[in-house]
Design a protein around this motif. Structure first.
Motif, PDB file in Angstrom:
ATOM      1  N   TYR A   1      -2.821  12.524   6.289  1.00 46.31           N
ATOM      2  CA  TYR A   1      -2.230  11.847   4.936  1.00 46.31           C
ATOM      3  C   TYR A   1      -2.971  11.381   3.734  1.00 46.31           C
ATOM      4  O   TYR A   1      -3.855  11.919   3.531  1.00 46.31           O
ATOM      5  CB  TYR A   1      -2.642  10.023   6.065  1.00 46.31           C
ATOM      6  N   MET A   2      -1.889  10.769   3.231  1.00 49.22           N
ATOM      7  CA  MET A   2      -2.493  10.473   1.474  1.00 49.22           C
ATOM      8  C   MET A   2      -2.073   9.335   1.052  1.00 49.22           C
ATOM      9  O   MET A   2      -1.230   8.406   1.925  1.00 49.22           O
ATOM     10  CB  MET A   2      -1.851  11.568   0.172  1.00 49.22           C
TER      11      MET A   2
ATOM     12  N   LYS B   1       0.287  10.937  -6.266  1.00 46.02           N
ATOM     13  CA  LYS B   1       0.656  12.351  -5.673  1.00 46.02           C
ATOM     14  C   LYS B   1       1.229  12.322  -4.487  1.00 46.02           C
ATOM     15  O   LYS B   1       1.902  13.346  -3.757  1.00 46.02           O
ATOM     16  CB  LYS B   1      -1.575  12.778  -4.343  1.00 46.02           C
ATOM     17  N   ILE B   2       1.746  10.942  -3.595  1.00 44.28           N
ATOM     18  CA  ILE B   2       2.701  11.140  -3.322  1.00 44.28           C
ATOM     19  C   ILE B   2       3.798  11.393  -3.275  1.00 44.28           C
ATOM     20  O   ILE B   2       5.341  11.405  -3.196  1.00 44.28           O
ATOM     21  CB  ILE B   2       3.040  10.186  -2.340  1.00 44.28           C
TER      22      ILE B   2
ATOM     23  N   ALA C   1      -4.996  15.806   0.713  1.00 45.77           N
ATOM     24  CA  ALA C   1      -5.266  14.745   2.413  1.00 45.77           C
ATOM     25  C   ALA C   1      -5.810  15.126   2.637  1.00 45.77           C
ATOM     26  O   ALA C   1      -6.667  16.068   2.569  1.00 45.77           O
ATOM     27  CB  ALA C   1      -3.334  15.610   2.782  1.00 45.77           C
ATOM     28  N   LYS C   2      -6.148  14.097   3.712  1.00 44.81           N
ATOM     29  CA  LYS C   2      -7.386  13.787   4.780  1.00 44.81           C
ATOM     30  C   LYS C   2      -6.597  13.704   6.615  1.00 44.81           C
ATOM     31  O   LYS C   2      -5.915  13.174   5.907  1.00 44.81           O
ATOM     32  CB  LYS C   2      -8.323  12.607   4.172  1.00 44.81           C
TER      33      LYS C   2
ATOM     34  N   ASN D   1       0.639  -1.748  -0.394  1.00 43.16           N
ATOM     35  CA  ASN D   1       0.470  -0.151   0.033  1.00 43.16           C
ATOM     36  C   ASN D   1       1.066   0.893  -0.086  1.00 43.16           C
ATOM     37  O   ASN D   1       2.218   1.232   0.486  1.00 43.16           O
ATOM     38  CB  ASN D   1      -0.724   0.337   1.372  1.00 43.16           C
ATOM     39  N   TYR D   2       0.585   2.003  -0.935  1.00 45.61           N
ATOM     40  CA  TYR D   2       1.274   3.319  -0.587  1.00 45.61           C
ATOM     41  C   TYR D   2       1.004   3.790   0.118  1.00 45.61           C
ATOM     42  O   TYR D   2      -0.441   4.898   0.745  1.00 45.61           O
ATOM     43  CB  TYR D   2       1.090   4.353  -2.556  1.00 45.61           C
ATOM     44  N   HIS D   3       1.287   4.921   1.241  1.00 44.20           N
ATOM     45  CA  HIS D   3       0.469   5.261   2.645  1.00 44.20           C
ATOM     46  C   HIS D   3       2.350   6.576   3.339  1.00 44.20           C
ATOM     47  O   HIS D   3       3.117   6.148   3.094  1.00 44.20           O
ATOM     48  CB  HIS D   3       0.816   4.731   3.229  1.00 44.20           C
TER      49      HIS D   3
END
Length: 315
Positions: free
Chosen positions: A183-184, A189-190, A171-172, A144-146
């Motif tokens: 976070y995103m 976007k990262i 971001a949220k 997962n991307y985080h």
């Protein structure tokens, strides 16, 4: 070294001017520094487990304020037992906070003043400081991307979110225990955030891993789709052979055209053939040119004949 540490090391190597470095310091102090009082007066304390960040903060303080910070290395007694690098500033503490606009006549501020982040350059530097203070990004090789930045103040979290939106980074915010997490999860976007922070090497590594992973995921999806289609074709072929068996047992009662009989013969000869392969075999065997839709029609006719027999009470 973790991917997050690589990103932070590259941000520390990014050359910034005096104003941008103050924006970085403002973010670092608002998230990770603390203000203390003792018999000598007011002093600042900043600590990090990352030696490169500690060195970066130490140098920024010396360059911008000509102070002589105290550096101490503490040993963590729990978990991974990492070193903790603590920087304490006993001289000009109030002057530094005022210059960074953290302390004003109205008191201490947990969010940056508008002047500090007004320009794009300063806003970018402030976000760099936020990530250095408490940011992390999953290794791009993981599933997962985080990417996230944590802080204890909700207003600061909202400010970070708005700053990221200025750079089209949606971001949220969620609350995790006593912290607010900005976070995103979108990979592209990262990558844009890494580009924003001038972490070029980390960006190339992230994009390379992301492209490879997306490529393999696409291949897997295509393979799964192909397998599903093959299973569907095999199931249909098995049913067609069952219909053919019913027709042959009751051939005397049915009127079967030569074209339908040819298809029956080819299907029995090639029980696992696809629709296109059946068309090719009919042409090869009988010289009959038939389209895929034509073959579908003839197979439907075979089913229809079998259903007639099955519904006939005298069959």
């Amino acid at each position: 070294m973790s991917f997050t540490s690589e990103v932070k090391n590259q941000i520390c190597k990014d050359e910034v001017d005096a104003n941008a470095s103050k924006a970085q310091l403002c973010a670092l102090f608002q998230i990770r520094a603390s203000l203390h009082m003792n018999w000598q007066g007011m002093y600042l304390s900043f600590q990090s487990e990352n030696a490169t960040i500690a060195k970066h903060v130490f140098q920024l303080l010396k360059q911008n304020y000509h102070v002589d910070p105290r550096l101490a290395v503490l040993k963590k007694m729990q978990l991974k037992k990492n070193n903790i690098y603590r920087i304490q500033v006993y001289e000009k503490a109030e002057e530094i906070l005022q210059n960074l606009q953290i302390m004003t006549d109205t008191g201490l501020h947990t969010t940056p003043r508008s002047k500090m982040i007004r320009s794009e350059k300063m806003a970018r530097a402030y976000l760099q400081g936020c990530f250095l203070a408490s940011g992390s990004i999953n290794d791009p090789k993981t599933t997962n991307y985080h990417m996230e930045i944590t802080c204890t103040d909700e207003d600061l979290a909202k400010t970070i979110q708005k700053l990221m939106e200025r750079f089209y980074l949606p971001a949220k915010i969620i609350k995790r225990k006593n912290q607010f997490v900005v976070y995103m999860k979108a990979g592209e976007k990262i990558a844009d955030f890494l580009r924003l922070c001038n972490a070029s090497d980390a960006l190339f590594e992230f994009e390379d891993s992301r492209i490879q992973r997306d490529f393999y995921n696409q291949i897997t999806r295509l393979d799964n789709c192909e397998v599903a289609n093959e299973m569907k074709a095999m199931k249909a072929a098995k049913k067609q052979l069952e219909y053919i068996e019913i027709i042959e047992k009751n051939a005397s009662k049915l009127k079967i055209s030569k074209k339908i009989q040819n298809v029956i013969t080819i299907r029995k000869k090639f029980p696992e053939a696809s629709m296109n392969e059946l068309c090719d075999e009919v042409y090869r065997e009988y010289g009959d040119i038939i389209s895929k839709s034509g073959m579908k029609h003839r197979l439907a006719k075979i089913k229809e004949l079998a259903m007639e027999v099955m519904e006939d009470p005298n069959a």
